[in-house]
Design an enzyme around this catalytic site. Structure first.
Site, PDB file in Angstrom:
ATOM      1  CG  ASN A 192       7.781  -6.321  -9.538  1.00 19.22           C
ATOM      2  OD1 ASN A 192       7.208  -6.713  -8.535  1.00 19.22           O
ATOM      3  ND2 ASN A 192       7.631  -5.086  -9.982  1.00 19.22           N
ATOM      4  CG  ASN A 199       7.828   1.670  -2.698  1.00 20.75           C
ATOM      5  OD1 ASN A 199       7.381   0.553  -2.866  1.00 20.75           O
ATOM      6  ND2 ASN A 199       7.057   2.753  -2.641  1.00 20.75           N
ATOM      7  CG  MET A 238     -14.232   1.615 -12.238  1.00 23.05           C
ATOM      8  SD  MET A 238     -12.694   2.599 -12.268  1.00 23.05           S
ATOM      9  CE  MET A 238     -13.408   4.253 -12.421  1.00 23.05           C
ATOM     10  N   GLY A 289       0.793  -1.228   0.000  1.00 20.23           N
ATOM     11  CA  GLY A 289       0.000   0.000   0.000  1.00 20.23           C
ATOM     12  C   GLY A 289       0.822   1.273   0.000  1.00 20.23           C
ATOM     13  CB  ALA A 290       4.491   1.877  -0.019  1.00 17.09           C
ATOM     14  CG  ASP A 344       7.916   1.528  -6.583  1.00 19.89           C
ATOM     15  OD1 ASP A 344       7.988   0.978  -5.469  1.00 19.89           O
ATOM     16  OD2 ASP A 344       7.098   1.173  -7.458  1.00 19.89           O
TER      17      ASP A 344
END
Ligand code: CA
Length: 718
Positions: free
Chosen positions: A415, A282, A671, A199-200, A327
């Site tokens: 990643n 990050n 969404m 959630g950073a 990041d």
């Protein structure tokens, strides 16, 4: 022949050892414990996310090997009820496969026949998808003493009965009012379930928590950033934050965001040293100038932390990217191994974090042994200073004065896609996904609760109109499988992929490296040479890592299939164009004859642009789009995986568009309403802009660009 027979014998012996072990206790499903997990390097199962505590993703199984892998065929498959990204590594325990899918659903299958034994849906609410920077994925479960543990996207940690899939206990590990998510797999160490969070990008304060596996009672918590209040948390991190951490932060927006440092993936454990290793994420916001006034290292962002599993007590840390501003997480997998370095056996941990450097670290002390860039063309730093352990940054890399296009970008040079270490070849197989990104200082950055808060000007990532620039950017987008010698710190072989967002890796004692790809092939490569020996077309993109197990004298290779994740949603033009397809679990064995039906290929809906009309402000819409929509729908509305906005019927009328964007008509599918961030007038301006892109795309389709006209995307990341 002899070698094959030996291979078979060892598989049978391993299977026998496992069945003997399970005969000695009541035949309860999911009976994983410390004894079994520590010995897991020698068995035929897959007991934890990275196979065992070492997270090497190397299996000693060798029935499938480089001279027979051509006979590998489908044994069985299962199809899931979600078409979002599938990132999980299935576990195999006592003949049962446990896996998770997008939206944190859990499934159990008979590992031999594929019969579904149970399923569990935690019913994550659709609008929570808004808080997931990189798709609503889940990377897997943990199994321990008859329970299956899953971290749900909404921050719950849920313990299920391994036999029935029914919940035994549930704890909310995060503040539900904040944009925390969980996508990573829990690990169980000494009867404690460890789980981090993400959630950073939105603005949260990262931490890892340990819960008692039997009861769900919290045992300890360790925060990765200081408490913005300046007060102690009553947590395991208090002492080291007071002694080391707090002084590395200065005034800035971190006091509102919490600073980030979410540990969303890597957890490894050395039972002999009794240390657990955590990879930390990050900064929040990304931009160091906005976060902390450009001052301080900001511990423990982008660090590897060693903690005591009983108490969460700090032992040591190594920060890969001090003053993180791009990041560049250090959440990437941490792999433990014993290497012979300079004639000395060393207990090391290895990591290939996003920043492009491969680190070999003494895991007892945290001392840096060596670091070298595993991806050749990184631009942000020229090396790592071995005296200080700090990167040697390129002037201007911090974009203080001008925007800079950098490699790697926020998706990293590597990643979450797991790498594998083969102790036989001594090589680490790294799935690299390299993308450039233009970082620009968002000088007027102000924290907006719940929104994307990175402090970087995303307008500079709109597509360049100049074709030469576009071509140059596209040339930097690359996917490679790199076989890396961690002792010599050099590449031994590489495989180039046509697209950049490829899958995690499995290595086996059969001399094989398995990896899927964006085009959808699952392939086996010779571990020593990189020669491709076998491949299978899955019909969908693959991002997850394969795993392997033995049962009834057969060796199986299993992989979750289904593209998605950060690279797929944010870098559309760098990926094959395809519709969203349901995820599948594919399981292979030698001589397998099963057939998975081909996916229907629904054609792209045609452009319907003639009737499109809006009085909105296109220029304002362009700016708003890139601030609010680009992350999921691509620069210049180029995305086609999450719905292609240029083709959606919602574009046809202002009312329908407002219904989705402001009133949340599609919230159940992820969404969420943007009413918190946009006015109805803003929404219409965005519609006017997307109409302009739709008309341009329709015109381009009518008269194709002689150069191919592929639109580039400077991708953004997890
Ligand atoms: Ca991130």
């Amino acid at each position: 022949m002899h070698i094959i027979r030996l291979g078979l014998a060892s598989v049978v012996a391993a299977a026998l050892a496992v069945s003997l072990a399970s005969c000695q206790k009541p035949a309860a499903p999911g009976a994983v414990d410390a004894k079994r997990l520590v010995a897991a390097a020698g068995n035929a199962e897959w007991l934890s996310y990275g196979k065992d505590y070492n997270e090497q993703r190397f299996s000693p199984l060798d029935k499938v090997k480089n001279d027979n892998v051509g006979q590998l065929g489908l044994a069985w498959f299962a199809q899931f009820d979600t078409d979002r990204g599938q990132e999980a590594t299935p576990l195999m325990v006592d003949g049962v496969i446990y896996t998770s899918t997008a939206w944190s659903k859990v499934f159990a299958f008979d590992a031999k026949t594929g019969k579904e034994l149970w399923r569990f849906d935690p019913q994550v609410k659709g609008p929570k998808g808004f808080d997931a920077c990189c798709d609503v994925v889940n990377r897997g479960v943990a199994v321990w003493k008859g329970k299956v543990f899953v971290g749900a996207l909404d921050g719950r940690l849920i313990a299920l009965d391994a036999k029935t899939g029914k919940p035994v206990w549930t704890v909310q590990t995060t503040d539900p009012a904040k944009p925390y998510t969980i996508t990573g797999a829990p690990r169980v160490i000494k009867d404690k379930v460890l789980i981090g969070n993400g959630g950073a990008e939105y603005g949260v304060r990262g931490y890892i928590t340990a819960y008692d596996a039997a009861s769900g009672q919290q045992a300890w918590r360790f925060y990765m950033t200081p408490n913005p209040d300046g007060k102690p948390d009553g947590a395991a991190s208090d002492k080291v934050m007071a002694e080391k951490g707090a002084a590395t932060w200065s005034d800035g927006e971190w006091k509102k965001t919490g600073g980030g440092g979410t540990p969303w993936d890597a957890i490894a454990y050395d039972p002999a040293l009794d240390m657990v290793y955590i990879g930390v994420g990050n900064g929040s916001p990304w931009n160091h100038m906005r976060r902390s006034g450009g001052k301080g290292d900001n511990l423990f962002l982008s660090s590897i932390l060693a903690l005591r599993p009983d108490t969460g007590e700090y032992v040591w840390h190594y920060q890969t990217t001090p003053g993180e501003s791009w990041d560049y997480t250090a959440t990437q997998q941490i792999t433990l191994a014993d290497l012979n370095i300079g004639g000395q056996p060393r207990k090391v941990l290895m990591q290939a974090p996003k920043n492009g450097f491969f680190y070999v670290i003494d895991r007892a002390t945290g001392q840096l042994i060596s670091a070298k860039n595993y991806y050749p063309n990184i631009t942000w730093a020229t090396g790592v200073d071995m005296k200080t352990g700090r990167p040697i940054e390129t002037p201007g890399a911090r974009y203080e004065k001008t925007a800079v296009t950098q490699v790697p970008g926020p998706l990293g040079a590597h990643n979450w896609q797991p790498m594998a270490f083969d102790p036989k070849t001594g090589l680490v197989y790294i799935p690299t996904n390299v993308t450039p990104f233009s970082y620009g200082d968002q000088k007027d950055f102000a924290y907006k609760a719940g929104a994307w808060n990175v402090g970087v000007n995303f307008l500079s990532n709109a597509l360049p109109t100049d074709q030469a620039t576009l071509k140059a950017i596209m040339a930097m987008v690359k996917g490679q499988l790199i076989a890396w010698d961690p002792v010599q710190q050099k590449a031994v072989w590489t495989v180039d992929h046509p697209y950049f967002w490829n899958a995690g890796v499995l290595a086996t004692a059969g001399g094989l490296v398995f990896q899927g790809s964006a085009e959808g092939d699952l392939a086996a490569y010779d571990a020593a040479s990189g020669k491709k020996l076998w491949s299978y077309k899955t019909g969908n993109g693959v991002i997850a890592a394969p795993m392997t197990y033995a049962l009834g004298g057969e060796q199986y290779v299993a992989v979750m299939v289904g593209t998605g994740g950060g690279g797929q949603i944010s870098a559309p033009a760098s990926m094959p164009t395809r519709s969203r397809l349901p995820g599948r679990l594919l399981v292979f064995k030698l001589g397998g004859k099963a057939q998975a039906p081909a996916f229907p290929a629904p054609p792209q809906p045609p452009f319907e642009v003639d009737s499109l009309k809006s009085d909105g402000d296109v220029q304002h819409g362009f700016a708003l789009f890139h601030e609010n929509c680009q992350v999921c729908h691509g620069p210049n509305a180029s995305g086609a995986w999450l719905p292609d906005l240029k083709r959606t019927p919602m574009l046809q009328t202002a009312d329908n568009w407002k219904g989705v964007v402001i009133d949340g008509a599609s919230a159940s599918r992820g969404m969420a309403s943007f009413a918190r961030f946009l006015s109805p007038k803003d929404a219409e301006d965005i519609r006017a802009y997307v109409i302009s892109e739709a008309k341009a795309a329709a015109a381009a389709q009518a008269s194709p660009d002689p150069q191919g006209g592929a639109k580039a995307a400077a991708p953004i990341g997890r």
